[in-house]
Design a protein around this motif. Structure first.
Motif, short mmCIF file in Angstrom:
data_model
loop_
_atom_site.label_atom_id
_atom_site.label_comp_id
_atom_site.label_asym_id
_atom_site.label_seq_id
_atom_site.Cartn_x
_atom_site.Cartn_y
_atom_site.Cartn_z
N LEU A 141 -40.68 -17.16 -126.26
CA LEU A 141 -41.29 -15.85 -126.53
C LEU A 141 -40.29 -14.72 -126.31
O LEU A 141 -40.67 -13.54 -126.31
CB LEU A 141 -42.52 -15.65 -125.63
N ASN A 142 -39.02 -15.10 -126.09
CA ASN A 142 -37.93 -14.13 -125.86
C ASN A 142 -38.12 -13.29 -124.60
O ASN A 142 -37.58 -12.19 -124.50
CB ASN A 142 -37.76 -13.21 -127.08
N GLU A 143 -38.87 -13.83 -123.65
CA GLU A 143 -39.00 -13.15 -122.35
C GLU A 143 -38.00 -13.82 -121.41
O GLU A 143 -38.34 -14.68 -120.58
CB GLU A 143 -40.43 -13.25 -121.83
N VAL A 144 -36.74 -13.40 -121.54
CA VAL A 144 -35.62 -14.09 -120.91
C VAL A 144 -35.71 -14.09 -119.39
O VAL A 144 -35.47 -15.12 -118.74
CB VAL A 144 -34.28 -13.46 -121.37
N GLU A 145 -36.05 -12.95 -118.80
CA GLU A 145 -36.09 -12.87 -117.34
C GLU A 145 -37.13 -13.83 -116.76
O GLU A 145 -36.88 -14.53 -115.77
CB GLU A 145 -36.39 -11.43 -116.90
N LYS A 146 -38.31 -13.85 -117.37
CA LYS A 146 -39.35 -14.76 -116.88
C LYS A 146 -38.94 -16.21 -117.10
O LYS A 146 -39.24 -17.09 -116.28
CB LYS A 146 -40.68 -14.46 -117.57
N ALA A 147 -38.28 -16.47 -118.20
CA ALA A 147 -37.82 -17.83 -118.48
C ALA A 147 -36.89 -18.31 -117.38
O ALA A 147 -37.03 -19.42 -116.85
CB ALA A 147 -37.13 -17.89 -119.84
N GLU A 148 -35.93 -17.47 -117.01
CA GLU A 148 -34.99 -17.84 -115.95
C GLU A 148 -35.68 -17.96 -114.60
O GLU A 148 -35.37 -18.85 -113.80
CB GLU A 148 -33.86 -16.79 -115.87
N GLU A 149 -36.63 -17.07 -114.36
CA GLU A 149 -37.36 -17.08 -113.09
C GLU A 149 -38.08 -18.42 -112.89
O GLU A 149 -38.00 -19.04 -111.82
CB GLU A 149 -38.38 -15.94 -113.07
N TYR A 150 -38.77 -18.88 -113.93
CA TYR A 150 -39.54 -20.12 -113.80
C TYR A 150 -38.64 -21.35 -113.76
O TYR A 150 -38.95 -22.33 -113.06
CB TYR A 150 -40.58 -20.22 -114.92
N LYS A 151 -37.55 -21.31 -114.46
CA LYS A 151 -36.63 -22.45 -114.41
C LYS A 151 -35.98 -22.56 -113.04
O LYS A 151 -35.75 -23.66 -112.52
CB LYS A 151 -35.58 -22.32 -115.51
N GLU A 152 -35.70 -21.41 -112.42
CA GLU A 152 -35.15 -21.42 -111.06
C GLU A 152 -36.19 -21.93 -110.06
O GLU A 152 -35.87 -22.67 -109.13
CB GLU A 152 -34.69 -20.02 -110.67
N LYS A 153 -37.45 -21.53 -110.26
CA LYS A 153 -38.52 -22.03 -109.39
C LYS A 153 -38.63 -23.56 -109.49
O LYS A 153 -38.85 -24.25 -108.50
CB LYS A 153 -39.86 -21.40 -109.78
N ALA A 154 -38.47 -24.05 -110.71
CA ALA A 154 -38.61 -25.50 -110.93
C ALA A 154 -37.58 -26.28 -110.12
O ALA A 154 -37.85 -27.39 -109.64
CB ALA A 154 -38.46 -25.82 -112.42
N LEU A 155 -36.40 -25.71 -109.97
CA LEU A 155 -35.33 -26.40 -109.25
C LEU A 155 -35.62 -26.53 -107.76
O LEU A 155 -34.99 -27.34 -107.06
CB LEU A 155 -34.00 -25.66 -109.45
N LYS A 156 -36.57 -25.76 -107.25
CA LYS A 156 -36.89 -25.80 -105.81
C LYS A 156 -37.82 -26.96 -105.47
O LYS A 156 -38.03 -27.26 -104.30
CB LYS A 156 -37.54 -24.48 -105.39
N TYR A 157 -38.40 -27.59 -106.48
CA TYR A 157 -39.38 -28.65 -106.22
C TYR A 157 -38.86 -30.01 -106.66
O TYR A 157 -38.08 -30.16 -107.51
CB TYR A 157 -40.70 -28.34 -106.93
#
Length: 306
Positions: free
Chosen positions: A290-306
């Motif tokens: 959806l071209n919401e780059v900041e949110k995309a990066e935010e959620y991918k970084e969150k994924a790495l924590k689990y």
């Protein structure tokens, strides 16, 4: 043996300060036979120190589906093998006394402590609950130890195979399910084994084997979700969406993403577990599309924590 059982418990009660007389007619003493006899033998052998314990346990495990033949062979083994005789013939082994009591209620922390040290004291349900606080490898160890105590508990095999799949041990998962199949006594249990075997086959990329296993499941509704997952792996996203629409899980969301139904997928993902790495990563992918780059990066970084 029944008299000895009664006398033993009568004496034990007196030693604990119970002074009233206990008439013999209040005791209920039962003998063990059939599947119970096999379970008694298997558990006793697994917990024993006889020289060929594992080999013997494996040999008799294969007889779980034929209790009468198992009992015949067990009795023959007792008659000819002194080590086995010494394990199986204590005077109290086949005596049991019916007792009414209130089950102990364990806290979550108590279950965790027992699971880490003496899981044989937990019920199958306790083991399943305790596994939720463990990583996949810890859960695998817990389930294996639990199965030494409850070799007929199909649900423990199913859960063990799930964690083996998660760690990539597909051969181990398949072997676990083969063992489960030997003790699956009801149609529902047999269906569970077939469903889980299908999941193993899907992860192995053997889609024909997965489909064959699913077609053997007697309950069509139970198989529907797994057929949806199979369709997803086959890139048949329309079919996957149709079959998974009732569950609306991560697989459904991925099928929507694959079908470029991004906003619908995002809506589903937002309603799922936000501490699940797969959910978080898929959410990041959705925002990226959806071209919401900041949110995309935010959620991918969150994924790495689990």
């Amino acid at each position: 043996r029944a008299d000895h059982t009664r006398n033993f418990f009568d004496k034990a009660l007196k030693e604990q300060g119970y002074t009233k007389g206990v008439n013999s007619d209040v005791w209920t003493v039962t003998s063990t036979s059939g599947m119970g006899f096999w379970n008694e033998f298997y558990t006793a052998i697994k917990e024993s120190s006889i020289s060929n314990r594992e080999e013997m346990a494996e040999r008799f495990f294969k007889l779980a589906t034929n209790p009468l033949e198992a009992e015949r062979q067990i009795r023959a083994e007792i008659a000819t093998n002194d080590e086995v005789k010494n394990v199986m013939m204590p005077l109290l082994r086949y005596g049991s006394v019916a007792v009414s009591f209130d089950p102990i209620t364990l806290t979550a922390e108590e279950v965790r402590v027992i699971a880490a040290n003496q899981p044989e004291y937990l019920t199958p349900n306790d083991i399943i609950q305790a596994s939720k606080d463990l990583n996949d490898y810890g859960a695998i160890d817990l389930y294996k130890r639990g199965l030494d105590r409850y070799p007929e508990a199909v649900e423990l095999y199913i859960n063990l195979s799930y964690h083996q799949i998660q760690t990539g041990d597909l051969d181990g998962a398949y072997k676990t399910l083969e063992n489960a199949n030997m003790v699956a006594a009801t149609q529902d249990q047999q269906d569970l084994v077939k469903l889980q075997k299908a999941l193993v086959a899907i992860h192995q990329g053997d889609y024909q084997a997965a489909e064959a296993s699913l077609n053997q499941v007697s309950n069509e509704q139970s198989a529907r979700h797994y057929k949806g997952v199979l369709a997803l792996f086959r890139n048949d996203n329309d079919k996957a969406i149709e079959l998974l629409a009732d569950t609306k899980d991560i697989n459904y969301a991925v099928a929507l993403l694959n079908n470029n139904q991004v906003r619908e997928a995002l809506h589903v993902l937002q309603g799922l577990d936000q501490e699940n790495a797969d959910v978080l990563y898929a959410t990041g992918v959705a925002y990226g599309r959806l071209n919401e780059v900041e949110k995309a990066e935010e959620y991918k970084e969150k994924a790495l924590k689990y």
